[in-house]
Design an enzyme around this catalytic site. Structure first.
Site, short mmCIF file in Angstrom:
data_model
loop_
_atom_site.label_atom_id
_atom_site.label_comp_id
_atom_site.label_asym_id
_atom_site.label_seq_id
_atom_site.Cartn_x
_atom_site.Cartn_y
_atom_site.Cartn_z
N PHE A 11 42.68 49.40 51.67
CA PHE A 11 41.54 50.20 51.21
C PHE A 11 40.31 50.01 52.11
CE2 PHE A 11 37.88 50.08 48.03
CZ PHE A 11 37.57 51.42 48.21
N ASP A 134 32.65 38.25 46.94
CA ASP A 134 31.66 37.50 46.16
C ASP A 134 32.31 36.71 45.03
OD1 ASP A 134 32.34 39.64 44.51
OD2 ASP A 134 30.28 40.26 44.10
N GLU A 135 33.59 36.96 44.75
CA GLU A 135 34.24 36.26 43.65
C GLU A 135 34.42 34.77 43.92
OE1 GLU A 135 37.43 38.22 41.56
OE2 GLU A 135 36.93 40.14 42.49
N SER A 168 42.03 31.41 46.27
CA SER A 168 42.71 31.55 47.56
C SER A 168 41.76 32.08 48.63
CB SER A 168 43.94 32.45 47.43
OG SER A 168 43.59 33.79 47.17
N ILE A 221 39.66 49.26 28.50
CA ILE A 221 38.48 48.45 28.79
C ILE A 221 38.76 47.02 28.35
CG2 ILE A 221 36.02 48.11 28.30
CD1 ILE A 221 36.52 50.65 29.78
#
Length: 357
Positions: A11, A134-135, A168, A221
């Site tokens: 992507f 950012d995770e 990871s 959701i």
């Protein structure tokens, strides 16, 4: 320049490849294993370029990596190849450890071996740009947990990954920085917020909701839908990454965000509202929203301070969330054949990441 892009059929990687081929005179070597998330259809618009080369290679295959470096002799590496879906990492963490950690190690060593044998000027010009998330920072205080001004992720934020995926990626970030510190290998790291846009594999929230909505399926959701993410249009991200690889300083980290904090439920409702306008039907799309059990260990809020990108590299996002989301929805409406082709029998937009007791 001649740039080796790993994961260039994915992507974000395909957006980077398209951007560079269309907007620069640089040459791209796209190295991709072509897993479920990598698709050469995303590169049809540029595949005829004489400045584009494709190598189907797994970054865990060191011998093949050495061959690619020796054959193409790149001036820089942009490393995007990774397993990236949190839900998949919950039920199958092994692939994430192998690709994101072992694969990054192999790529670093192949690149370092190549770099060590360059002449002085080429060696000084070479750079290894590692693209991360950012995770790795964990999550931030949520508005319902803290009053006043809420903090943002900066380049100095401590790492506290929550999922096998983010752990990871954190590991790979540490390897890249260690290769700089120990070997003097010229690396740069970027950490980005949630990307969205065209050619996004439909396991991720925005394309999943668009396609499910059009087919009259439930729009799931997680939990209450109050998780907050900072949304970055993928083409804005591609511009930022090219800025970093060409103008960024060796040894630096740059956070790249979209300046668009939105709750997941807001994102889904906005998609429904746009579809109500573009593809109206007898009922409103929002009536398809359902609430399901939350993801295990779900981070509640991400938000990036990308002021360093703005002040040092003169980059800011062009798209607002509203303009980028409308472009994204219009692209999916116009490219239904791509959506059908990338979904094979192994994935039909079912829920992933549930833990069986």
């Amino acid at each position: 320049m001649k740039i080796l892009v790993t994961g260039g059929a994915g992507f974000i990687g395909s957006a980077v490849v398209r951007h560079i081929i269309v907007n620069t005179q640089d040459t791209i070597i796209n190295l991709d294993k072509l897993t479920y998330a990598g698709n050469l259809e995303s590169l049809k618009s540029i595949e005829g370029s004489e400045r584009y080369f494709f190598e189907q290679v797994d970054i865990c295959d060191r011998a093949e990596l050495d061959r690619v470096f020796n054959t193409h002799k790149p001036d820089a590496v942009m490393h995007l190849a990774a397993e990236s879906h949190v839900d998949r990492s919950i039920t199958g963490p092994s692939d994430f450890i192998q690709t994101n950690i072992v694969g990054t190690y192999n790529l670093l060593e192949a690149a370092r071996n190549y770099w060590n044998n360059l002449d002085i000027s080429a060696k000084e010009a070479f750079r290894f740009h590692h693209i991360s998330t950012d995770e790795v920072y964990g999550d931030l205080p949520h508005p319902d947990e803290q009053e006043g001004v809420l903090p943002l992720f900066t380049e100095q934020t401590s790492y506290a990954p929550s999922s096998p995926y983010s752990a990871s990626k954190a590991s790979s970030d540490h390897l890249v920085r260690a290769w700089l510190r120990t070997y003097g290998f010229p690396t740069i790291v970027t950490n980005c917020s949630n990307n969205y846009g065209p050619y996004h594999f439909p396991e991720k929230l925005i394309p999943l909701v668009i396609l499910n909505a059009l087919e009259g399926k439930d729009l799931p959701i997680y939990g209450k839908g109050d998780q907050i993410r900072d949304w970055l249009y993928v083409e804005d991200h591609a511009r930022a990454l090219y800025k970093v690889v060409t103008e960024g300083a060796i040894g630096e980290t740059y956070n790249i965000g979209g300046h668009n904090e939105k709750q997941n439920i807001e994102v889904v409702q906005t998609i429904c509202n746009i579809l109500d306008t573009l593809v109206p039907k007898d009922t409103r799309y929002a009536e398809q929203i359902t609430y399901v059990t939350d993801r295990p260990g779900h981070d509640r809020r991400y938000a990036i301070d990308s002021s360093k990108m703005s002040s040092e590299l003169n980059w800011t996002p062009v798209e607002t969330f509203e303009t980028g989301l409308r472009k994204t929805i219009e692209w999916y409406l116009a490219n239904q054949s791509w959506c059908k082709n990338v979904q094979d029998g192994s994935y039909q937009r079912e829920r992933l990441g549930e833990i069986n007791s």
